[in-house]
Design an enzyme around this catalytic site. Structure first.
Site, mmCIF file in Angstrom:
data_model
loop_
_atom_site.group_PDB
_atom_site.id
_atom_site.type_symbol
_atom_site.label_atom_id
_atom_site.label_comp_id
_atom_site.label_asym_id
_atom_site.label_seq_id
_atom_site.Cartn_x
_atom_site.Cartn_y
_atom_site.Cartn_z
ATOM 1 N N LYS A 212 16.372 13.394 15.306
ATOM 2 C CA LYS A 212 17.347 14.490 15.268
ATOM 3 C C LYS A 212 17.313 15.309 16.565
ATOM 4 C CE LYS A 212 20.071 17.652 14.238
ATOM 5 N NZ LYS A 212 20.971 18.137 13.249
ATOM 6 N N CYS A 266 22.558 24.692 17.164
ATOM 7 C CA CYS A 266 21.844 23.404 17.144
ATOM 8 C C CYS A 266 21.539 22.932 18.551
ATOM 9 C CB CYS A 266 22.703 22.351 16.452
ATOM 10 S SG CYS A 266 23.288 22.895 14.854
#
Ligand code: SAJ
Length: 408
Positions: A212, A266
């Site tokens: 991720k 993010c």
């Protein structure tokens, strides 16, 4: 393995859509959040965040009795933790929300339960979470000590959905499943197969965590390349948008788009988790972060230079959100630029954000036509649809600074 009841801890941008999609597959879902306003809103069948179509799915799930929110964890067969993982001083990851969530669910765990960490996390966070659970529940066994035989299964399955397309991507994207043992992974695949149509690919927890972080760092590094090019081209008198579209005609070149900087919660955050863990090795990843973080200052300076020829210029700022066609202002470079412009006092700032309607009090917002009429300098910060239709002819007399290539 059967999961009759699923509990989702953290009902934000990821947790709430995930809870609602499980509920839409007729699973009994208990959503848990420390924010009482979020709990009350969801229990009325409404939502406290903006995401296309989510309101309808939540409304149906609540009215049919499949989704219920509470602030106190209850027993369930699977727990998904989707809480924030911001960074603290020095860009080090802050795991306090994961710690609080694990300690909150630990008392209601029972043998056979599955605990999944979905929050974007630094490498080792899933093992750390399992240790926190084990501390509270010495009567149960966990994979870090009992491997395949553990009472509780633990896995990291990072979310990777794009804001604005969450409901579609939740179902269609492939999913990386990083169990702490192979039984943990199999249990997690069983759970996600309730709604995921993409492939569920098994790995270990540490690789899933790194995967991720890698995805978002890849994007950050590539955007930094585009941002660096835009500053080089500015000095060289070259149109960067034309340059990129020409270079992208090469079959193995695919450059992203420059902008005013990188925002959101993010891409501007996750690469730091890699840098914090391996600072000596993560040189490119750190530099990309620095290049992208410096871009708003470069834009601000550009406005200052262009303002030089006016006495008291009216500076029209188009867009505040962190990207096009959303209302999310978190970590937005456009917000940073407008705030700094107002502070700099170099002129009168008129900001326009068509996606923000109520409860915005930090500075006045103006209607697009008013800004177009009055501005001496127009600063394009977000490529919202509303701005793409502006008639270029009407801007002939104005100084244009386009950070997004809308007027390329
Ligand atoms: N941006 C550019 N140029 C580009 C693309 C983006 O300047 O060519 C800027 C945007 O304007 C924005 C920022 O980057 O300020 C981030 O936008 P984004 O659309 O790239 O990503 P997010 O933050 O909305 O979502 C990302 C996604 N990650 C990847 O595409 C690798 C999403 O799939 C993740 O689930 C999400 O982060 C997350 O939650 O981690």
């Amino acid at each position: 393995m059967q999961f009759e009841t699923i509990s989702v801890i953290g009902l934000g941008y990821i947790g709430l859509p995930t809870a609602a999609v499980f509920a839409s597959r007729k699973k009994k879902v208990i959503g848990v959040d420390v924010n009482q306003h979020a709990v009350d809103t969801i229990n009325q069948g409404r939502i406290h965040i903006i995401e296309p179509d989510l309101d309808m799915v939540v409304q149906a799930a609540v009215s049919q009795g499949y989704l219920r929110a509470t602030s106190t964890p209850e027993s369930a067969d699977a727990f998904l933790i989707a809480v924030p993982t911001p960074f603290k001083d020095g860009h080090h990851p802050d795991l306090s929300y994961i710690e609080a969530a694990s300690k909150a669910i630990a008392p209601v765990l029972k043998k056979g339960d599955l605990v999944i960490l979905e929050s974007t996390s630094p490498v080792g966070a899933t093992e750390q979470m399992a240790d926190w659970l084990a501390e509270v529940r010495p009567d149960l066994t966990f994979p870090q000590t009992h491997g395949e035989q553990s009472d509780i299964r633990v896995a990291h399955c990072p979310e990777r959905v794009l804001p604005g397309h969450v409901l579609r991507e939740l179902v269609q994207n492939d999913r990386v499943i990083g169990g702490m043992s192979s039984k943990c992974s199999q249990a997690a695949v069983g759970l996600y197969k309730t709604f995921v149509q993409g492939e569920c690919i098994i790995t270990n927890a540490r690789t899933a965590e790194m995967c991720k972080l890698t995805e978002n760092s890849f994007r950050d590094v590539n955007i930094a390349f585009a941002n660096e090019l835009s500053m080089i081209c500015d000095k060289q008198g070259i149109n960067v948008w034309e340059l990129i579209s020409l270079a992208n005609r090469h079959p193995r070149v695919n450059i992203l788009q420059p902008g005013p900087g990188v925002g959101g919660h993010c891409i501007a955050v996750d690469p730091w988790f890699i840098v914090a863990a391996t600072p000596a090795e993560a040189r490119l990843i750190r530099t990309a972060r620095e290049v992208n973080d410096a871009k708003p200052h470069w834009v601000l300076n550009k406005v200052k230079v262009k303002s030089g020829r006016f006495n008291d210029p009216v500076i029209g700022c188009l867009g505040l959100a962190f990207k096009a066609n959303i209302d999310d202002l978190r970590e937005s470079p456009a917000m940073e630029i407008v705030r700094d412009l107002i502070k700099s006092g170099i002129g009168r700032v008129m900001a326009c954000e068509p996606n923000v309607h109520d409860n915005f009090e930090e500075f006045p917002l103006y209607d697009l036509n008013e800004v177009l009429r009055e501005a001496d300098i127009l600063l394009m910060l977000v490529d919202h649809e509303e701005f793409k239709g502006i008639d270029r002819e009407s801007l002939k007399e104005k100084v244009l600074i386009d950070t997004r290539g809308v007027w390329r």
